[in-house]
Scaffold this active site. Sequence first.
Site, short mmCIF file in Angstrom:
data_model
loop_
_atom_site.label_atom_id
_atom_site.label_comp_id
_atom_site.label_asym_id
_atom_site.label_seq_id
_atom_site.Cartn_x
_atom_site.Cartn_y
_atom_site.Cartn_z
N CYS A 1 0.81 -1.23 0.00
CA CYS A 1 0.00 0.00 0.00
C CYS A 1 0.85 1.29 0.00
O CYS A 1 1.59 1.55 0.94
CB CYS A 1 -0.91 0.00 1.22
SG CYS A 1 -1.90 1.50 1.31
N TYR B 1 -4.55 5.34 -9.55
CA TYR B 1 -5.79 4.62 -9.19
C TYR B 1 -6.95 5.07 -10.08
O TYR B 1 -7.81 4.27 -10.45
CB TYR B 1 -6.15 4.85 -7.71
CG TYR B 1 -5.31 4.01 -6.79
CD1 TYR B 1 -5.73 2.73 -6.40
CD2 TYR B 1 -4.08 4.46 -6.30
CE1 TYR B 1 -4.95 1.95 -5.57
CE2 TYR B 1 -3.30 3.69 -5.48
CZ TYR B 1 -3.74 2.43 -5.11
OH TYR B 1 -2.97 1.65 -4.29
N1 LIG Z 1 -8.07 5.34 3.62
C1 LIG Z 1 -7.94 5.69 2.23
C2 LIG Z 1 -6.63 5.32 1.59
C3 LIG Z 1 -5.94 4.09 2.04
C4 LIG Z 1 -6.22 2.92 1.13
O1 LIG Z 1 -6.91 3.01 0.11
N2 LIG Z 1 -5.64 1.79 1.48
C5 LIG Z 1 -5.89 0.57 0.73
C6 LIG Z 1 -4.62 -0.14 0.41
S1 LIG Z 1 -3.56 0.75 -0.66
C7 LIG Z 1 -6.72 -0.35 1.57
O2 LIG Z 1 -6.41 -0.57 2.74
N3 LIG Z 1 -7.75 -0.94 1.02
C8 LIG Z 1 -8.58 -1.86 1.72
C9 LIG Z 1 -9.89 -2.10 1.05
O3 LIG Z 1 -10.16 -1.49 0.03
O4 LIG Z 1 -10.66 -2.93 1.56
C10 LIG Z 1 -9.12 5.21 1.42
O5 LIG Z 1 -10.01 4.60 2.01
O6 LIG Z 1 -9.21 5.50 0.24
#
Ligand SMILES: N[C@@H](CCC(=O)N[C@@H](CS)C(=O)NCC(=O)O)C(=O)O
Length: 337
Positions: free
Chosen positions: A69, A200
């Site tokens: 991540c 993304y």
């Molecule tokens: N907290 C932010 C950014 C952090 C984020 O996207 N982390 C990803 C990994 S790079 C994650 O933990 N995803 C878990 C999921 O989508 O269930 C969001 O929700 O967009």
Amino acid sequence: MSENEQALCQLDFSAKKKSNIATSETEHEIKADGSFNRQKNRFTTAFGDGDAELPVEAGRYRLLWAPICPWAHRAVIVRKLLGLEDVISLGTANPIRTVNGWEFSLDEGGVDPVLGIRYLGEVYENADPDYNGRATVPAVVDITTKKVVNNDYFKLTNYLETVWKPFHKEGSPDLYPEHLREEIDELNDIIFHEVNNGVYKCGFARSQAAYEEAFNTLFARLDDLEERLSTTRYLFGDFITDSDIRLYVTLARFDVAYHIAFKTNRNRLVDFPNLWGYARDLYQTPGFGDTTDFEAIKKGYFASANVIHNPLTIVPKGPDISVWNTPHNRESLSSNI
Ligand SMILES: N[C@@H](CCC(=O)N[C@@H](CS)C(=O)NCC(=O)O)C(=O)O
């Protein structure tokens, strides 16, 4: 709670989270025009010494991450550069995300040794039983309550750089110098929208037009940064700042993951002479390369349960990552030498 009861709770929890994941990834984050819209952070209380702030205390918090991540990686780099390893502990999830979210299956017994959790979602649920979003990393957990207290990936590094200063190791760099904060924030905003989240937006677009718009914005910005880095060693001169860390985490994933997984294929990182030298320069600096796990990054982007671009979950064998250790010669741009 007995082991059986604990297992039942986990199963129950997993089933509930499964339904959240199915809806959040497909519907909630895609706008009508097919473009990707990132969810808002839920736990944003600041660290500080105010009454309503999270107290800054050694040994009280655990930072949970997964090496795939980029949002979490930047906090891990800053923690290391500032020597906060003994102050804030680190829990590492398996880079291959399961249908139930991030899992601590690399740890003995499949649970995080400090928090005793199997899935990240458990500490989100502890903090808010009605939490309906995705359980994301980075997540800072208060070890005393086992609740997530902050998942504000955008500001997390700034907290570590400022209010956590009393715990910085001696001689640690000033990654967020006061006189440059406005400029750093401004650049961070651009890097976020066009590069960090830009990849993304390419990968998660659900229409050709949305993808092409994100693609054009991303590469126009990379061209601009390529130019900027032709005369300075780092983004703001001879010293590393918070902005360099934010740019690095996306560059490190560019050729191994985004180029294929997110179709960001106008060219590769290695085709930009300055950005590529700059990325290698950072990679070879303690705190960067030693927290960059290319194999984990590939597994995460190509074999996670939610990956729709690669249904067979075959992980690409290349590219050759030994090139990250080749000389970069960026010292010659530094006026200190
Ligand atoms: N907290 C932010 C950014 C952090 C984020 O996207 N982390 C990803 C990994 S790079 C994650 O933990 N995803 C878990 C999921 O989508 O269930 C969001 O929700 O967009």
